[in-house]
Design a protein around this motif. Sequence first.
Motif, PDB file in Angstrom:
ATOM      1  N   ARG A 185       0.740  -1.236  -0.008  1.00 61.10           N
ATOM      2  CA  ARG A 185       0.160   0.195   0.036  1.00 61.10           C
ATOM      3  C   ARG A 185       0.957   1.296   0.028  1.00 61.10           C
ATOM      4  NH1 ARG A 185      -4.183   1.684   5.086  1.00 61.10           N
ATOM      5  NH2 ARG A 185      -4.603   3.727   4.214  1.00 61.10           N
ATOM      6  N   PHE A 186       1.892   1.313   0.827  1.00 60.09           N
ATOM      7  CA  PHE A 186       2.674   2.524   1.105  1.00 60.09           C
ATOM      8  C   PHE A 186       4.095   2.516   0.170  1.00 60.09           C
ATOM      9  CE2 PHE A 186      -0.146   2.059   4.701  1.00 60.09           C
ATOM     10  CZ  PHE A 186      -0.718   3.220   4.614  1.00 60.09           C
ATOM     11  N   GLY A 187       4.504   1.330  -0.455  1.00 55.66           N
ATOM     12  CA  GLY A 187       5.781   1.104  -1.009  1.00 55.66           C
ATOM     13  C   GLY A 187       6.611   0.839   0.058  1.00 55.66           C
ATOM     14  N   ALA A 188       7.882   0.398  -0.492  1.00 60.61           N
ATOM     15  CA  ALA A 188       9.199  -0.037   0.301  1.00 60.61           C
ATOM     16  C   ALA A 188      10.383   0.906  -0.423  1.00 60.61           C
ATOM     17  CB  ALA A 188       9.274  -1.184  -0.029  1.00 60.61           C
ATOM     18  N   PRO A 189      11.179   1.286   0.154  1.00 61.19           N
ATOM     19  CA  PRO A 189      11.150   0.861   1.933  1.00 61.19           C
ATOM     20  C   PRO A 189      10.405   1.856   2.610  1.00 61.19           C
ATOM     21  CG  PRO A 189      13.277   2.381   1.179  1.00 61.19           C
ATOM     22  CD  PRO A 189      12.328   2.052  -0.080  1.00 61.19           C
ATOM     23  N   VAL A 190       9.963   1.509   3.701  1.00 60.48           N
ATOM     24  CA  VAL A 190       9.127   2.296   4.476  1.00 60.48           C
ATOM     25  C   VAL A 190       9.325   1.803   6.037  1.00 60.48           C
ATOM     26  CG1 VAL A 190       7.106   0.439   4.323  1.00 60.48           C
ATOM     27  CG2 VAL A 190       6.496   2.624   4.965  1.00 60.48           C
ATOM     28  N   TYR A 191       9.018   2.724   6.847  1.00 63.69           N
ATOM     29  CA  TYR A 191       9.278   2.546   8.389  1.00 63.69           C
ATOM     30  C   TYR A 191       7.800   2.372   8.875  1.00 63.69           C
ATOM     31  CZ  TYR A 191      13.703   5.005   7.926  1.00 63.69           C
ATOM     32  OH  TYR A 191      14.942   5.387   7.559  1.00 63.69           O
ATOM     33  N   LEU A 232      10.863  -2.072   6.312  1.00 65.71           N
ATOM     34  CA  LEU A 232      10.564  -2.872   5.225  1.00 65.71           C
ATOM     35  C   LEU A 232      11.317  -2.345   4.111  1.00 65.71           C
ATOM     36  CD1 LEU A 232       6.553  -3.546   5.829  1.00 65.71           C
ATOM     37  CD2 LEU A 232       8.637  -4.512   7.130  1.00 65.71           C
ATOM     38  N   VAL A 233      11.922  -3.473   3.466  1.00 67.61           N
ATOM     39  CA  VAL A 233      12.646  -2.915   2.318  1.00 67.61           C
ATOM     40  C   VAL A 233      12.664  -4.419   1.261  1.00 67.61           C
ATOM     41  CG1 VAL A 233      14.523  -1.769   3.520  1.00 67.61           C
ATOM     42  CG2 VAL A 233      14.646  -4.482   3.200  1.00 67.61           C
ATOM     43  N   ARG A 234      12.563  -3.788   0.007  1.00 72.07           N
ATOM     44  CA  ARG A 234      12.501  -4.689  -1.033  1.00 72.07           C
ATOM     45  C   ARG A 234      13.951  -5.396  -1.659  1.00 72.07           C
ATOM     46  NH1 ARG A 234       7.728  -5.495  -3.751  1.00 72.07           N
ATOM     47  NH2 ARG A 234       7.037  -3.410  -2.940  1.00 72.07           N
ATOM     48  N   THR A 235      14.013  -6.321  -1.813  1.00 70.29           N
ATOM     49  CA  THR A 235      14.795  -6.998  -2.618  1.00 70.29           C
ATOM     50  C   THR A 235      15.207  -6.874  -3.962  1.00 70.29           C
ATOM     51  OG1 THR A 235      14.938  -8.799  -0.921  1.00 70.29           O
ATOM     52  CG2 THR A 235      16.382  -9.339  -2.824  1.00 70.29           C
ATOM     53  N   ASN A 236      16.354  -5.994  -4.284  1.00 74.22           N
ATOM     54  CA  ASN A 236      16.482  -5.688  -5.874  1.00 74.22           C
ATOM     55  C   ASN A 236      17.180  -6.923  -6.502  1.00 74.22           C
ATOM     56  OD1 ASN A 236      15.516  -3.131  -5.502  1.00 74.22           O
ATOM     57  ND2 ASN A 236      17.581  -2.029  -4.997  1.00 74.22           N
ATOM     58  N   VAL A 237      18.042  -7.414  -5.978  1.00 74.51           N
ATOM     59  CA  VAL A 237      18.922  -8.542  -6.514  1.00 74.51           C
ATOM     60  C   VAL A 237      19.422  -9.426  -5.432  1.00 74.51           C
ATOM     61  CG1 VAL A 237      19.774  -6.881  -8.263  1.00 74.51           C
ATOM     62  CG2 VAL A 237      21.152  -7.363  -6.334  1.00 74.51           C
ATOM     63  N   VAL A 238      19.744 -10.697  -6.003  1.00 74.40           N
ATOM     64  CA  VAL A 238      20.251 -11.695  -5.081  1.00 74.40           C
ATOM     65  C   VAL A 238      21.630 -12.000  -6.111  1.00 74.40           C
ATOM     66  CG1 VAL A 238      20.191 -14.033  -4.223  1.00 74.40           C
ATOM     67  CG2 VAL A 238      18.067 -12.767  -4.162  1.00 74.40           C
ATOM     68  N   LYS A 239      22.754 -11.723  -5.462  1.00 74.21           N
ATOM     69  CA  LYS A 239      24.224 -11.652  -6.213  1.00 74.21           C
ATOM     70  C   LYS A 239      24.806 -12.874  -5.464  1.00 74.21           C
ATOM     71  CE  LYS A 239      27.968  -8.917  -7.551  1.00 74.21           C
ATOM     72  NZ  LYS A 239      28.314  -7.467  -7.584  1.00 74.21           N
ATOM     73  N   PRO A 242      12.231   7.623   3.278  1.00 76.37           N
ATOM     74  CA  PRO A 242      11.253   6.816   2.950  1.00 76.37           C
ATOM     75  C   PRO A 242       9.992   7.507   3.738  1.00 76.37           C
ATOM     76  CG  PRO A 242      12.955   5.392   3.653  1.00 76.37           C
ATOM     77  CD  PRO A 242      13.412   6.810   3.835  1.00 76.37           C
ATOM     78  N   ALA A 243       8.672   6.836   3.651  1.00 72.80           N
ATOM     79  CA  ALA A 243       7.657   7.178   4.185  1.00 72.80           C
ATOM     80  C   ALA A 243       7.662   6.660   5.604  1.00 72.80           C
ATOM     81  CB  ALA A 243       6.558   6.735   3.518  1.00 72.80           C
ATOM     82  N   GLU A 244       6.762   7.024   6.615  1.00 71.81           N
ATOM     83  CA  GLU A 244       6.569   6.358   7.905  1.00 71.81           C
ATOM     84  C   GLU A 244       5.011   5.944   8.319  1.00 71.81           C
ATOM     85  OE1 GLU A 244       9.388   8.395  11.045  1.00 71.81           O
ATOM     86  OE2 GLU A 244       8.235   9.867  10.167  1.00 71.81           O
ATOM     87  N   VAL A 245       4.782   5.184   8.723  1.00 70.46           N
ATOM     88  CA  VAL A 245       3.531   4.592   8.847  1.00 70.46           C
ATOM     89  C   VAL A 245       3.189   4.052  10.274  1.00 70.46           C
ATOM     90  CG1 VAL A 245       1.944   2.488   8.318  1.00 70.46           C
ATOM     91  CG2 VAL A 245       3.258   3.904   6.431  1.00 70.46           C
TER      92      VAL A 245
END
Length: 417
Positions: A21-27, A281-288, A379-382
């Motif tokens: 809903r709020f996107g990542a990264p987000v606190y 909360l963060v989103r994984t961009n790559v696995v290297k 980032p945003a805060e929730v």
Amino acid sequence: MEFSQGRYQIGGVDALQIAERFGAPVYVYDAATMKRQYARMTKAFGKVKRLRINYACKALTNVNVLRIFRELGSGLDTVSVQEVELGLLAGFDPHDILYTPNCVSLEEVTEAVEKGVRINIDNIEILEQFGAKHPEVPVCIRLNPHIMAGGNSKISVGHIDSKFGISIHQVPHVLKVVAALGLKIEGLHMHTGSDIYDAEVFLRAVEILLNAAGDFPDLDYLDFGSGFKVPYKDGGIATDIEDLGDRLGDRFNEFCAEYGRDLELMFEPGKFLVSEAGFFLVRTNVVKTTTASVFAGVDSGLNHLIRPMFYDAYHHITNISNPEGKPRIYNVVGYICETDTFGVNRRLSEVREGDILSMANAGAYSFMMASNYNSRFRPAEVLVLDGEAHLIRRRETMEDLLGTQVQLDALRREAVV
């Protein structure tokens, strides 16, 4: 964060849905945890007749969080005139705000005086200047007990080499200044720093402050700071606040009887109240995969959560997108053009591109230390309140980055040409 029916929840709200809903990264902050920690602390020191908890807002100053603590009955501990202004905006009575700066000019102290808040001074030279300019204003004095209460050297502030406080050995000098200027000293203060491991060490510092208090006949309160440690891992070390409250409560009541009246016992917890309430909360961009490691690279870095790089702080990491995945070992790293490692050799459920990772204990000193390094947006805060997720700070935009910049007309014309 709780795991229920195959999903991770924060305050009863699905954590993945918050990220979607709020996107990542987000606190994300859980108000229920803040309230629980505040109630736990007030109960622990329930023996004391006059108790004041002043939330140390440098940990997290979002005005919505400040209002939560005001509604709980908390006062506010501030370290800058800007934090004072935020506290007033959040509805705190000026008398319930304690201003405890360090290495600021008399001009800023005077600003705080004009706002009507309580003043705490930790420098003899500033105390002299303050007394000459504001002889009618009651003041608190911050003393340095020369105690190392535990924890990282970067956050231990009560030892002999610390810049904070007036040395306990300089009390005779302080008394001369007080007498010469006719100052009214309403309180004494100490703060040993965060991560108090050993209650015995803290209680030794308490005795030092109580001993000094005997030289000041007009006190209204004693402020013992904070630094109470919260666990970062399952079974991690934490301050036994109930045991400390029981023992300190007895000793404080005994001192008040000796002193001749009931003083107010103050504390200024920050991390204790909000650290466990926060998740990043963060989103994984790559696995290297390299010859030595498997990296999970995420859409954040030291610009958003600098504590692991600055303090070697541990934040527990969970793959909330794949809770039943096969465990593997990862180095979780950021996208900043520096070495910004969140965790080394972490055992996580298999991480895939796009997975959301949660970093715990992100309520204190996380957003507050965030920056625009690499010109990245903060980032945003929730806030999760009463089972609902509310946006309490929007994500920054390019307009925010440019908002305080002044572009020279000559250079702007050259860019157009």
